[in-house]
Design a protein around this motif. Structure first.
Motif, PDB file in Angstrom:
ATOM      1  N   VAL A 262       1.169  14.624   3.838  1.00  0.00           N
ATOM      2  CA  VAL A 262       2.075  13.909   2.944  1.00  0.00           C
ATOM      3  C   VAL A 262       2.907  14.896   2.134  1.00  0.00           C
ATOM      4  CG1 VAL A 262       2.199  12.389   0.932  1.00  0.00           C
ATOM      5  CG2 VAL A 262       0.635  11.844   2.808  1.00  0.00           C
ATOM      6  N   LEU A 263       2.270  15.917   1.596  1.00  0.00           N
ATOM      7  CA  LEU A 263       2.983  16.925   0.810  1.00  0.00           C
ATOM      8  C   LEU A 263       4.011  17.659   1.669  1.00  0.00           C
ATOM      9  CD1 LEU A 263      -0.042  18.376  -1.179  1.00  0.00           C
ATOM     10  CD2 LEU A 263       1.837  17.031  -2.118  1.00  0.00           C
ATOM     11  N   ARG A 264       3.641  17.932   2.902  1.00  0.00           N
ATOM     12  CA  ARG A 264       4.569  18.625   3.813  1.00  0.00           C
ATOM     13  C   ARG A 264       5.799  17.781   4.101  1.00  0.00           C
ATOM     14  NH1 ARG A 264       1.148  19.433   7.429  1.00  0.00           N
ATOM     15  NH2 ARG A 264       1.638  17.630   8.744  1.00  0.00           N
ATOM     16  N   GLU A 265       5.591  16.476   4.300  1.00  0.00           N
ATOM     17  CA  GLU A 265       6.726  15.599   4.583  1.00  0.00           C
ATOM     18  C   GLU A 265       7.634  15.434   3.361  1.00  0.00           C
ATOM     19  OE1 GLU A 265       7.732  14.322   7.497  1.00  0.00           O
ATOM     20  OE2 GLU A 265       6.161  15.609   8.308  1.00  0.00           O
ATOM     21  N   LEU A 266       7.060  15.445   2.169  1.00  0.00           N
ATOM     22  CA  LEU A 266       7.877  15.346   0.968  1.00  0.00           C
ATOM     23  C   LEU A 266       8.840  16.529   0.856  1.00  0.00           C
ATOM     24  CD1 LEU A 266       5.452  14.069  -1.824  1.00  0.00           C
ATOM     25  CD2 LEU A 266       7.367  12.843  -0.795  1.00  0.00           C
ATOM     26  N   GLN A 267       8.382  17.693   1.286  1.00  0.00           N
ATOM     27  CA  GLN A 267       9.223  18.886   1.195  1.00  0.00           C
ATOM     28  C   GLN A 267      10.492  18.757   2.040  1.00  0.00           C
ATOM     29  OE1 GLN A 267       8.502  21.373  -0.867  1.00  0.00           O
ATOM     30  NE2 GLN A 267       6.511  20.538  -1.469  1.00  0.00           N
ATOM     31  N   ARG A 268      10.486  17.860   3.003  1.00  0.00           N
ATOM     32  CA  ARG A 268      11.648  17.683   3.870  1.00  0.00           C
ATOM     33  C   ARG A 268      12.764  16.900   3.166  1.00  0.00           C
ATOM     34  NH1 ARG A 268       9.896  18.886   9.146  1.00  0.00           N
ATOM     35  NH2 ARG A 268       7.629  18.744   9.452  1.00  0.00           N
TER      36      ARG A 268
ATOM     37  N   ALA B 200       5.257   4.666   1.694  1.00  0.00           N
ATOM     38  CA  ALA B 200       5.392   5.001   3.112  1.00  0.00           C
ATOM     39  C   ALA B 200       6.842   5.299   3.468  1.00  0.00           C
ATOM     40  CB  ALA B 200       4.850   3.862   3.970  1.00  0.00           C
ATOM     41  N   SER B 201       7.782   4.661   2.773  1.00  0.00           N
ATOM     42  CA  SER B 201       9.200   4.882   3.069  1.00  0.00           C
ATOM     43  C   SER B 201       9.654   6.303   2.741  1.00  0.00           C
ATOM     44  CB  SER B 201      10.058   3.887   2.285  1.00  0.00           C
ATOM     45  OG  SER B 201       9.825   4.022   0.886  1.00  0.00           O
ATOM     46  N   SER B 202       8.890   7.015   1.900  1.00  0.00           N
ATOM     47  CA  SER B 202       9.259   8.391   1.550  1.00  0.00           C
ATOM     48  C   SER B 202       8.812   9.383   2.616  1.00  0.00           C
ATOM     49  CB  SER B 202       8.653   8.780   0.203  1.00  0.00           C
ATOM     50  OG  SER B 202       9.183   8.013  -0.846  1.00  0.00           O
ATOM     51  N   VAL B 203       7.832   8.999   3.421  1.00  0.00           N
ATOM     52  CA  VAL B 203       7.308   9.920   4.444  1.00  0.00           C
ATOM     53  C   VAL B 203       7.231   9.186   5.782  1.00  0.00           C
ATOM     54  CG1 VAL B 203       6.070  11.485   2.892  1.00  0.00           C
ATOM     55  CG2 VAL B 203       4.977   9.357   3.614  1.00  0.00           C
ATOM     56  N   PRO B 204       8.357   8.694   6.305  1.00  0.00           N
ATOM     57  CA  PRO B 204       8.327   7.875   7.522  1.00  0.00           C
ATOM     58  C   PRO B 204       7.864   8.630   8.753  1.00  0.00           C
ATOM     59  CG  PRO B 204      10.570   8.480   6.968  1.00  0.00           C
ATOM     60  CD  PRO B 204       9.728   8.889   5.803  1.00  0.00           C
ATOM     61  N   ALA B 205       8.007   9.963   8.747  1.00  0.00           N
ATOM     62  CA  ALA B 205       7.638  10.743   9.931  1.00  0.00           C
ATOM     63  C   ALA B 205       6.184  11.187   9.919  1.00  0.00           C
ATOM     64  CB  ALA B 205       8.555  11.965  10.064  1.00  0.00           C
ATOM     65  N   LEU B 206       5.423  10.779   8.914  1.00  0.00           N
ATOM     66  CA  LEU B 206       4.018  11.188   8.833  1.00  0.00           C
ATOM     67  C   LEU B 206       3.252  10.650  10.027  1.00  0.00           C
ATOM     68  CD1 LEU B 206       1.811  12.571   7.086  1.00  0.00           C
ATOM     69  CD2 LEU B 206       1.368  10.320   6.103  1.00  0.00           C
ATOM     70  N   SER B 207       2.573  11.531  10.716  1.00  0.00           N
ATOM     71  CA  SER B 207       1.850  11.165  11.927  1.00  0.00           C
ATOM     72  C   SER B 207       0.358  11.087  11.661  1.00  0.00           C
ATOM     73  CB  SER B 207       2.125  12.190  13.032  1.00  0.00           C
ATOM     74  OG  SER B 207       1.262  11.971  14.131  1.00  0.00           O
ATOM     75  N   ALA B 208      -0.229   9.969  12.009  1.00  0.00           N
ATOM     76  CA  ALA B 208      -1.678   9.823  11.865  1.00  0.00           C
ATOM     77  C   ALA B 208      -2.422  10.745  12.819  1.00  0.00           C
ATOM     78  CB  ALA B 208      -2.084   8.370  12.104  1.00  0.00           C
ATOM     79  N   ILE B 209      -1.758  11.170  13.877  1.00  0.00           N
ATOM     80  CA  ILE B 209      -2.393  12.086  14.824  1.00  0.00           C
ATOM     81  C   ILE B 209      -2.496  13.480  14.230  1.00  0.00           C
ATOM     82  CG2 ILE B 209      -2.178  13.157  17.097  1.00  0.00           C
ATOM     83  CD1 ILE B 209      -0.774  10.660  18.056  1.00  0.00           C
TER      84      ILE B 209
ATOM     85  N   PHE C 166       9.539  11.700  -9.214  1.00  0.00           N
ATOM     86  CA  PHE C 166      10.366  12.521  -8.331  1.00  0.00           C
ATOM     87  C   PHE C 166      11.463  11.631  -7.744  1.00  0.00           C
ATOM     88  CE2 PHE C 166       6.228  14.476  -8.602  1.00  0.00           C
ATOM     89  CZ  PHE C 166       6.518  15.825  -8.747  1.00  0.00           C
ATOM     90  N   LEU C 167      12.720  12.015  -7.954  1.00  0.00           N
ATOM     91  CA  LEU C 167      13.861  11.146  -7.625  1.00  0.00           C
ATOM     92  C   LEU C 167      14.606  11.649  -6.393  1.00  0.00           C
ATOM     93  CD1 LEU C 167      15.216  10.774 -11.263  1.00  0.00           C
ATOM     94  CD2 LEU C 167      13.578   9.295 -10.076  1.00  0.00           C
TER      95      LEU C 167
ATOM     96  N   ALA D 191       0.830  -1.201   0.000  1.00  0.00           N
ATOM     97  CA  ALA D 191       0.000   0.000   0.000  1.00  0.00           C
ATOM     98  C   ALA D 191       0.865   1.252   0.000  1.00  0.00           C
ATOM     99  CB  ALA D 191      -0.931   0.008   1.209  1.00  0.00           C
ATOM    100  N   VAL D 192       0.412   2.277  -0.701  1.00  0.00           N
ATOM    101  CA  VAL D 192       1.100   3.567  -0.732  1.00  0.00           C
ATOM    102  C   VAL D 192       0.076   4.666  -0.450  1.00  0.00           C
ATOM    103  CG1 VAL D 192       2.763   2.725  -2.435  1.00  0.00           C
ATOM    104  CG2 VAL D 192       0.724   3.944  -3.197  1.00  0.00           C
ATOM    105  N   HIS D 193       0.581   5.818  -0.043  1.00  0.00           N
ATOM    106  CA  HIS D 193      -0.293   6.980   0.124  1.00  0.00           C
ATOM    107  C   HIS D 193      -0.705   7.469  -1.264  1.00  0.00           C
ATOM    108  CE1 HIS D 193       0.684   7.270   4.406  1.00  0.00           C
ATOM    109  NE2 HIS D 193       1.953   7.135   4.069  1.00  0.00           N
TER     110      HIS D 193
END
Length: 252
Positions: A168-174, A147-156, A212-213, A123-125
């Motif tokens: 998800v978009l916010r975590e990608l920016q990191r 999920a490996s691209s955004v490991p810090a994503l918090s469900a909370i 996106f690489l 499964a992926v986001h």
């Protein structure tokens, strides 16, 4: 407005009328303005209403006109630029014209899983976004993020729906983006895309696929479907060149 009779020309009368109407749109009308009714337009140009309808239909296909139920035929806004080959180190645009709609965690289509190099059942986001220009929908995007691209994503912090999509978009920016690769092809709107884009199924669309690489792997994959009648491809950083469309329709 005066009466303009079409001269005898070798090309189809409706096609010549389309050219004349296009020039009139540039010189006499502004974006969003409602055109006179078919009877008045046919009388002005000295043509049958069937010929006029053919010309109007062609201008609608080319994105010069919009037919809105309950309103009439209006002058369309300028085509929105779809950048190709520029901004190689930018994550998906999160500007005001893009709206996060939803985010689910599901197994992607097989072709997407292959591009992401994830397992077939992994499964992926899946972020769903829509793009609006001049108050009308012009693009629908599916952004697939492992999920490996955004490991810090918090469900909370981002439990579901648009909030999770923005998370998800916010975590990608990191992540430090190495680059992006895009491909464009002409396609036909599927039923779900047509509904979101306010078009009929089968309407022409531009499908822009972007990888996106990050560190030699595909960190995300975007499949964006654009209305072909409202968009134009742009190259370089500015992409603001418009030719022969009058001052009202010139835009970057």
């Amino acid at each position: 407005m005066g009466t303009t009779q079409l001269e005898s020309v070798p090309e189809p009368k409706y096609w010549h009328l389309k050219t004349v109407l296009s020039e009139a749109l540039d010189s006499e009308f502004s974006v969003g303005e409602i055109l006179p009714n078919e009877r008045d337009l046919a009388a002005r140009f000295g043509v049958a209403r069937a010929t006029l309808r053919q010309a109007l239909e062609q201008l609608e296909l080319e994105g010069r006109l919009q037919r809105r139920r309950g309103v009439g035929t209006t002058v369309a806004p300028p085509r929105m630029g779809v950048a190709v080959g520029s901004r190689q180190h930018a994550w998906p645009d999160a500007g005001d014209d893009w709206q996060a709609v939803d985010c689910t965690v599901t197994a992607p289509p097989a072709a997407v899983a292959a591009a992401l190099e994830t397992g077939p059942d992994e499964a992926v986001h899946t972020v769903r976004r829509s793009r609006v220009s001049h108050g009308q929908p012009v693009a629908a995007e599916l952004l697939y993020v492992p999920a490996s691209s955004v490991p810090a994503l918090s469900a909370i912090d981002a439990p579901s729906g648009p909030a999770r999509a923005r998370g998800v978009l916010r975590e990608l920016q990191r992540l430090e983006l190495d680059g992006r690769e895009s491909a464009v092809e002409l396609g036909s709107a599927r039923a779900e895309d047509a509904k979101e884009l306010d078009r009929l199924p089968g309407a022409p669309v531009l499908v822009v696929t972007t990888r996106f690489l990050v560190e030699g792997r595909v960190a995300a994959l975007s499949v964006a479907t654009y209305r072909a009648d409202t968009c134009r491809l742009t190259f370089g950083d500015a992409g603001g060149v418009v030719i022969d469309e009058g001052p009202e329709r010139r835009a970057s």
